[in-house]
Design a protein around this motif. Sequence first.
Motif, mmCIF file in Angstrom:
data_model
loop_
_atom_site.group_PDB
_atom_site.id
_atom_site.type_symbol
_atom_site.label_atom_id
_atom_site.label_comp_id
_atom_site.label_asym_id
_atom_site.label_seq_id
_atom_site.Cartn_x
_atom_site.Cartn_y
_atom_site.Cartn_z
ATOM 1 N N SER A 17 32.133 -74.351 46.908
ATOM 2 C CA SER A 17 30.809 -74.371 46.271
ATOM 3 C C SER A 17 30.655 -73.125 45.419
ATOM 4 N N ALA A 18 30.103 -73.317 44.247
ATOM 5 C CA ALA A 18 29.933 -72.198 43.327
ATOM 6 C C ALA A 18 28.895 -71.217 43.849
ATOM 7 N N ASP A 19 29.183 -69.949 43.681
ATOM 8 C CA ASP A 19 28.233 -68.873 43.957
ATOM 9 C C ASP A 19 28.058 -68.144 42.631
ATOM 10 N N HIS A 20 27.035 -68.531 41.876
ATOM 11 C CA HIS A 20 26.862 -68.003 40.531
ATOM 12 C C HIS A 20 26.396 -66.549 40.511
ATOM 13 N N THR A 21 26.172 -65.950 41.681
ATOM 14 C CA THR A 21 25.859 -64.521 41.712
ATOM 15 C C THR A 21 27.125 -63.695 41.544
ATOM 16 N N GLN A 22 28.287 -64.323 41.728
ATOM 17 C CA GLN A 22 29.565 -63.636 41.532
ATOM 18 C C GLN A 22 30.178 -64.111 40.221
ATOM 19 N N ASP A 23 30.667 -63.194 39.439
ATOM 20 C CA ASP A 23 31.331 -63.573 38.192
ATOM 21 C C ASP A 23 32.484 -62.621 37.936
ATOM 22 N N PRO A 24 33.706 -63.017 38.151
ATOM 23 C CA PRO A 24 34.135 -64.309 38.679
ATOM 24 C C PRO A 24 33.931 -64.378 40.191
ATOM 25 N N GLN A 25 33.965 -65.584 40.713
ATOM 26 C CA GLN A 25 33.811 -65.795 42.145
ATOM 27 C C GLN A 25 35.158 -65.554 42.825
ATOM 28 N N THR B 159 43.740 -63.112 47.700
ATOM 29 C CA THR B 159 42.413 -63.286 47.130
ATOM 30 C C THR B 159 42.583 -63.922 45.760
ATOM 31 N N VAL B 160 41.831 -65.012 45.527
ATOM 32 C CA VAL B 160 41.889 -65.708 44.248
ATOM 33 C C VAL B 160 40.505 -65.701 43.603
ATOM 34 N N GLU B 161 40.489 -65.904 42.286
ATOM 35 C CA GLU B 161 39.237 -65.922 41.536
ATOM 36 C C GLU B 161 39.001 -67.303 40.945
ATOM 37 N N PHE B 162 37.750 -67.736 40.982
ATOM 38 C CA PHE B 162 37.325 -68.973 40.331
ATOM 39 C C PHE B 162 36.254 -68.598 39.331
ATOM 40 N N PRO B 163 36.072 -69.174 38.174
ATOM 41 C CA PRO B 163 36.912 -70.241 37.638
ATOM 42 C C PRO B 163 38.259 -69.742 37.227
ATOM 43 N N GLN C 96 46.402 -74.260 44.830
ATOM 44 C CA GLN C 96 46.454 -74.725 43.443
ATOM 45 C C GLN C 96 45.063 -75.140 42.987
ATOM 46 N N LYS C 97 44.553 -74.513 41.929
ATOM 47 C CA LYS C 97 43.256 -74.891 41.365
ATOM 48 C C LYS C 97 43.408 -76.208 40.609
ATOM 49 N N GLN C 98 42.367 -77.051 40.638
ATOM 50 C CA GLN C 98 42.404 -78.333 39.930
ATOM 51 C C GLN C 98 41.972 -78.201 38.474
ATOM 52 N N PHE C 99 41.091 -77.234 38.170
ATOM 53 C CA PHE C 99 40.651 -77.008 36.800
ATOM 54 C C PHE C 99 41.116 -75.633 36.356
ATOM 55 N N LEU C 100 41.686 -75.568 35.174
ATOM 56 C CA LEU C 100 42.245 -74.305 34.699
ATOM 57 C C LEU C 100 41.412 -73.660 33.602
ATOM 58 N N ASP C 101 40.307 -74.291 33.201
ATOM 59 C CA ASP C 101 39.473 -73.719 32.152
ATOM 60 C C ASP C 101 38.494 -72.698 32.748
ATOM 61 N N ASP C 102 37.723 -72.061 31.901
ATOM 62 C CA ASP C 102 36.772 -71.035 32.341
ATOM 63 C C ASP C 102 35.357 -71.574 32.514
ATOM 64 N N VAL C 103 35.212 -72.891 32.577
ATOM 65 C CA VAL C 103 33.900 -73.508 32.706
ATOM 66 C C VAL C 103 33.347 -73.262 34.106
ATOM 67 N N LYS C 104 32.104 -72.804 34.163
ATOM 68 C CA LYS C 104 31.455 -72.617 35.466
ATOM 69 C C LYS C 104 31.011 -73.977 35.974
ATOM 70 N N ARG C 105 31.269 -74.256 37.247
ATOM 71 C CA ARG C 105 30.998 -75.553 37.852
ATOM 72 C C ARG C 105 30.170 -75.365 39.116
ATOM 73 N N GLU C 106 29.640 -76.446 39.632
ATOM 74 C CA GLU C 106 28.956 -76.407 40.921
ATOM 75 C C GLU C 106 29.965 -76.391 42.065
ATOM 76 N N TYR C 107 31.118 -77.031 41.858
ATOM 77 C CA TYR C 107 32.193 -77.072 42.856
ATOM 78 C C TYR C 107 33.523 -76.861 42.150
ATOM 79 N N TYR C 108 34.402 -76.132 42.818
ATOM 80 C CA TYR C 108 35.744 -75.919 42.296
ATOM 81 C C TYR C 108 36.736 -76.613 43.228
ATOM 82 N N PRO C 109 37.315 -77.721 42.783
ATOM 83 C CA PRO C 109 38.305 -78.393 43.627
ATOM 84 C C PRO C 109 39.636 -77.643 43.595
#
Length: 167
Positions: free
Chosen positions: A128-136, A163-167, A36-49
């Motif tokens: 931890s965010a990997d901003h080289t991937q979009d989406p991660q 396999t899941v995608e963040f954000p 279960q993702k903690q944030f459901l918006d499309d905001v890029k973060r440094e960490y995804y809980p």
Amino acid sequence: MRGETQLTADDVVADDSSATLPFRNDGKEVLSIQLQKQFLDDVKREYYPFYVSSWQRDGVRLDSLRLEFRSPPYTSGFSPAGISLREDAHAHKATLSRDEDDPSTTILNVPDTTDIGQGSVVVQLLLSADHTQDPQKLWIGAEATLSSDSLLGADYRATGDVTVEFP
């Protein structure tokens, strides 16, 4: 005499907020493992809980849970997923390490859940965010062992992945 029944996740249920691996035997759900993702918006973060939880039917106890995490491209030697264990829920029961045979894989191991009893296991994590991937993307492999309370019941070994995608 007890036997072990192999269960494989089928019909993974996924949406923008969660992914569930259902495990069935004879058409009846025995176990489900949910991310279960903690944030459901499309905001890029440094960490995804996010958290991983289990549910098992009455009369069945989860004995152990092992989760493997990998980031694409899923090849040996690639940098592992940046997974951190958060200090709440059942974190005290878990260990986090790299796979010695495949350093691109991070392993979360909950080897003994007997004192949790019939309840669900909940482990809270950070990616931890990997901003080289979009989406991660994050691949999660799950393996669980379960036992039945009845003398004639079966023990179970459940395996599956998603396999899941963040954000």
